[in-house]
Motif scaffolding. Structure first.
Motif, PDB file in Angstrom:
ATOM      1  N   THR A  99       6.428  -3.265   5.109  1.00  0.00           N
ATOM      2  CA  THR A  99       7.791  -2.842   5.214  1.00  0.00           C
ATOM      3  C   THR A  99       8.366  -3.145   3.898  1.00  0.00           C
ATOM      4  O   THR A  99       9.270  -2.402   3.199  1.00  0.00           O
ATOM      5  N   ASP A 102       7.442  -0.743   1.269  1.00  0.00           N
ATOM      6  CA  ASP A 102       8.306   0.531   1.601  1.00  0.00           C
ATOM      7  C   ASP A 102       9.510   0.639   0.964  1.00  0.00           C
ATOM      8  O   ASP A 102      10.046   1.466   0.235  1.00  0.00           O
ATOM      9  N   LYS A 103      10.347  -0.432   1.405  1.00  0.00           N
ATOM     10  CA  LYS A 103      11.661  -0.593   0.939  1.00  0.00           C
ATOM     11  C   LYS A 103      11.678  -0.655  -0.512  1.00  0.00           C
ATOM     12  O   LYS A 103      12.786   0.021  -1.149  1.00  0.00           O
ATOM     13  N   GLN A 107      13.758   1.854  -3.445  1.00  0.00           N
ATOM     14  CA  GLN A 107      14.613   1.312  -4.369  1.00  0.00           C
ATOM     15  C   GLN A 107      14.187   1.743  -5.997  1.00  0.00           C
ATOM     16  O   GLN A 107      15.238   2.133  -6.908  1.00  0.00           O
ATOM     17  N   THR A 119      14.306   8.882   0.887  1.00  0.00           N
ATOM     18  CA  THR A 119      13.560   8.291   2.029  1.00  0.00           C
ATOM     19  C   THR A 119      11.947   8.435   1.791  1.00  0.00           C
ATOM     20  O   THR A 119      11.675   9.026   0.829  1.00  0.00           O
ATOM     21  N   THR A 123       9.561   5.428   6.181  1.00  0.00           N
ATOM     22  CA  THR A 123      10.955   4.953   6.398  1.00  0.00           C
ATOM     23  C   THR A 123      11.663   5.915   7.538  1.00  0.00           C
ATOM     24  O   THR A 123      12.181   5.759   8.459  1.00  0.00           O
ATOM     25  N   ASN A 158       7.592  -3.731  12.901  1.00  0.00           N
ATOM     26  CA  ASN A 158       8.895  -3.213  13.075  1.00  0.00           C
ATOM     27  C   ASN A 158       9.104  -2.865  14.380  1.00  0.00           C
ATOM     28  O   ASN A 158       9.757  -2.098  14.985  1.00  0.00           O
TER      29      ASN A 158
END
Length: 258
Positions: A99, A102-103, A107, A119, A123, A158
């Protein structure tokens, strides 16, 4: 002086994205995501793609792609048109390292191309599972086991425990796109489980959206695919009703007004 308004004949739909334009960073050797996004798009929604090369659908191949400088080039090219949303269209590539990765990818893309909302397929998947109220899930993928296991880990971390799953061990990208919809349908049915509140089908070069309505009717529960989720999340971020009817319960409230 003539004040009469000029009249024009009825024109044919031409694919204009006057409602929303989606930018897509996609695999160079893949075809399915673009085709399915256009199939689901209501009038006024368009998709504009830039491509990156994936050597092989393995952990090593995906890492090589994600570390290549052409990722930034593709992001900048995809965001060069006047788009509203930019989607990274690789599921395994965005969940491969969890996760946080991915975030961080979102960014990084936002840093390269400030402006459009951003996105990724992963996500979007989590957002779509929230949208349909999913808890425990079943998982169907075409991946090799090493990538399939990382998909299970990503979902689990998640809040979506995977109660049953199956994978097809495909490593060639062209072969992914050639799996017929009948086989996809059977593959998804094979992972259903009484405890699964929804079924997730991963991979953005794996046909799914044509079978989702039929699967939901047969199973009586939401079926979410990576491509379907990506398109839905782009519509959600753009704030438009831009889906044609018939592509699953995820799109409730997002289908075009006819």
């Amino acid at each position: 002086m003539n004040h009469m308004q000029k009249t024009y004949p009825q024109f044919m739909p031409d694919g204009s994205g006057d409602l929303a334009r989606i930018g897509l960073i996609y695999i160079a050797s893949s075809v399915v995501m673009e085709e399915e996004m256009w199939a689901m798009s209501a009038r006024g929604v368009s998709t504009h793609t830039a491509r990156i090369r994936l050597p092989k659908v393995t952990v090593e191949g995906i890492e090589e792609m994600m570390n290549a400088p052409e990722l930034e080039t593709a992001a900048r090219h995809a965001a060069a048109p006047p788009i509203d949303v930019l989607c990274f269209g690789g599921t395994s590539a965005s969940f491969l390292h969890g996760t946080a990765y991915d975030k961080a990818l979102i960014q990084k893309i936002e840093g390269w191309v400030p402006g459009p909302k951003v996105t990724t397929a992963s996500t979007a998947t989590l957002a779509a599972l929230r949208q349909v109220g999913a808890g425990k899930v079943a998982l169907a993928t075409p991946y090799v086991s090493t990538i399939h296991e990382r998909a299970i880990r990503f979902l689990s971390e998640n809040g979506h425990e995977v109660v049953k799953s199956a994978h097809l061990d495909i490593t060639d990208d062209h072969a992914l796109a050639e799996v017929p919809l009948e086989k996809v349908y059977d593959h998804v049915l094979s992972v259903d489980h009484p405890d699964a509140t929804a079924i997730f089908v991963s991979c953005t070069n794996f046909r799914t959206v044509g079978a989702i309505a039929a699967l939901e009717e047969r199973l009586g529960k939401p079926v979410v695919s990576a491509i379907q989720a990506s398109f839905w999340h782009c519509l959600d971020l753009a704030g438009v009703k831009g889906a044609k009817p018939g592509y699953g319960s995820l799109f409730k409230g997002y289908e075009e007004d006819v």
